[in-house]
Design a protein around this motif. Structure first.
Motif, PDB file in Angstrom:
ATOM      1  N   SER A 209      -4.515 -12.371  -0.827  1.00 41.14           N
ATOM      2  CA  SER A 209      -5.021 -11.307  -0.340  1.00 41.14           C
ATOM      3  C   SER A 209      -5.085 -11.168   0.969  1.00 41.14           C
ATOM      4  N   THR A 213      -3.181  -8.250   3.735  1.00 34.49           N
ATOM      5  CA  THR A 213      -3.990  -7.447   4.575  1.00 34.49           C
ATOM      6  C   THR A 213      -3.365  -7.613   5.776  1.00 34.49           C
ATOM      7  N   PHE A 221      -4.012  -3.109   2.187  1.00 35.95           N
ATOM      8  CA  PHE A 221      -4.957  -4.157   2.174  1.00 35.95           C
ATOM      9  C   PHE A 221      -4.765  -5.122   0.906  1.00 35.95           C
ATOM     10  N   LYS A 273     -13.445  -8.525   3.536  1.00 32.94           N
ATOM     11  CA  LYS A 273     -12.682  -8.339   4.767  1.00 32.94           C
ATOM     12  C   LYS A 273     -11.125  -7.740   4.361  1.00 32.94           C
ATOM     13  N   ASN A 274     -10.925  -7.945   3.406  1.00 30.70           N
ATOM     14  CA  ASN A 274      -9.715  -7.517   2.619  1.00 30.70           C
ATOM     15  C   ASN A 274      -9.686  -6.128   2.099  1.00 30.70           C
ATOM     16  N   PRO A 276     -10.923  -2.015   3.095  1.00 31.26           N
ATOM     17  CA  PRO A 276     -11.011  -1.263   4.218  1.00 31.26           C
ATOM     18  C   PRO A 276     -12.733  -1.153   4.696  1.00 31.26           C
ATOM     19  N   LEU A 299      -3.968  -0.397  -1.830  1.00 28.13           N
ATOM     20  CA  LEU A 299      -4.773  -1.471  -2.091  1.00 28.13           C
ATOM     21  C   LEU A 299      -4.076  -2.515  -3.087  1.00 28.13           C
TER      22      LEU A 299
END
Length: 457
Positions: A209, A213, A221, A273-274, A276, A299
């Motif tokens: 992940s 990102t 992301f 953090k991964n 939005p 995503l």
């Protein structure tokens, strides 16, 4: 919960009364799912015969759709639309053409719970109460009528809720567990082979992940664990934390301030953090599951129930599916989700008409359509036993059926006192606070533990 907005929620408003408070053991399934059928209940309900009710019964259903909304589903051309409410509606019209039914929408989640409880307190007792996370609390309070034996025998025991006397009192027409869905194309764009990617552990998933990102540079992301300030967050987070042997207690105990919870909450914060900014802890689940993952295809990963596969495929996503990753030294875990339970209050004056509605929802005819057309994990034993045929177009559902028939999955815990208040603390002041704020996690769990303990006294 918005992600379940097309799942049927149903209640019938009629007469009067309330219930007593008992302990919170109602969250356990009725028996081991490996049994071929559930044990007969010692039901005090009226006759099990579907013909026992008045053919001209006047019933008011608090449906998740109004009658006009149900009829509108007939013309809905969205390939991902779940039309199971329409399937049930049509079958009820066929089975009981003389029933006078008034459909009304009472909302979902906390709104539905509060409105049903208000109706009961006011003396306007629903004939069928519905809901996901709070129905075990209703069972614990002793206000629900035991299900007739024919209904109990009809379904997989994972789909039942018992009261404190061990009697099945609520049943779900469908339900599933969480899986990790991913967009293979976004993995390829990030230089990751989706056919060999390793997603077994938290660390495995985080590395992939993080890389997505970074490669996306704000355009797409990796995705993380949702922290919605309601049951949409706690259902998913509980599935994650259970893999390292942690839960939130239940009954007379609430467990928030533990090393395992701190560890899992740190993983939650890191993975946020991964996503939005502001999406993971948004009260609306739609931006993650529907907008970013299915429609915008920006995503890479989403934790969701099996219904997500249908929507993703309908939107042209090259879909990958994996079990939930496990924590350090952990083991596979999960949580019941989408189990929208139906139950008949003891104070109902129209029990047999209400049970006939449940029989219709759980019938092989209705459940076969729900399974084959909408890929939902249905409760009916006969349909489950024919999974290879019924789910021939949905191979992932065949695997889910095997799991549901051979494993016992738990819903969220139920607390003996102030259950809704304690879950609000967990949802808002633990899970969502972890990603909304930069407060130390050990402080978050300590403060929430004190507040929850006070609520449980």
């Amino acid at each position: 919960m918005s992600l379940l907005s097309l799942i049927l929620v149903l209640a019938v408003a009629l007469s009067a009364c309330g219930g007593k408070n008992n302990n919170g053991n109602a969250a356990s399934p009725s028996a081991s799912p490996s049994e071929s059928s559930a044990a007969p209940s010692e039901s005090s309900a009226p006759s099990d015969s579907p013909s026992a009710a008045d053919d001209n019964a006047e019933v008011t259903f608090v449906f998740y759709n109004t009658e006009d909304e149900i009829k509108a589903l007939r013309d809905n051309t969205d390939p991902g639309a779940n039309k199971t409410p329409l399937v049930i509606y049509d079958q009820l019209k066929k089975n009981y053409p003389n029933y006078k039914i008034n459909y009304q929408n009472w909302g979902w989640a906390e709104d539905l719970d509060s409105k049903q409880r208000a109706a009961i307190l006011s003396g306007n007792v629903p004939d069928i109460v519905r809901g996901e996370t709070f129905i075990p609390a209703y069972a614990s309070e002793g206000i629900l009528e035991p299900l007739p034996d024919d209904i109990v025998q009809m379904v997989n025991p994972n789909y039942l809720i018992k009261d404190n006397d061990g009697k099945p009192v609520a049943v779900a027409a469908e339900g599933t567990i969480f899986l990790l869905f991913y967009n293979k194309e976004l993995l390829r764009k990030s230089g990751i082979d989706p056919e060999t990617v390793k997603l077994d552990t938290w660390d495995d998933w985080k590395k992939v992940s993080d890389a997505i990102t970074a490669a996306g540079k704000g355009k797409f992301f990796g995705g993380g664990v949702p922290s919605h300030p309601h049951f949409g967050g706690s259902l998913r987070f509980t599935s994650i934390v259970r893999s390292i042997g942690q839960d939130f207690g239940g009954g007379d105990k609430v467990t928030i301030d533990t090393p395992a919870n701190i560890q899992a909450l740190q993983f939650l914060r890191d993975m946020d953090k991964n996503l939005p900014k502001g999406v993971g802890n948004n009260p609306d689940e739609g931006p993650i599951c529907c907008t970013l993952f299915e429609k915008e295809k920006s995503l890479a990963f989403v934790i969701n129930g099996t219904w997500a596969a249908r929507g993703a495929i309908a939107n042209g996503i090259d879909l990958g599916i994996a079990p939930l990753p496990v924590g350090p030294n952990g083991k596979p875990s999960n949580t019941r989700v989408g189990f929208v339970y139906s139950a008949v209050p003891k104070a109902s004056k129209n029990k047999e008409a209400a049970f006939n509605v449940l029989r219709t929802m759980l019938s092989k005819e209705v459940q076969s359509i729900m399974a084959s057309q909408y890929s939902v994990a249905v409760a009916n034993q006969e349909v489950q036993n024919d999974a290879a045929n019924v789910y021939k177009d949905y191979p992932w559902m065949q695997e889910i059926m095997k799991l549901l028939q051979t494993n016992e999955f738990q819903p969220l815990p139920v607390f003996n006192k102030n259950n809704a208040q304690i879950w609000d603390i967990i949802n808002s002041k633990v899970i969502a606070r972890t990603t909304i704020s930069n407060d130390p996690i050990d402080k978050i769990v300590k403060e929430a533990q004190v507040e929850a303990d006070s609520a449980l006294k």
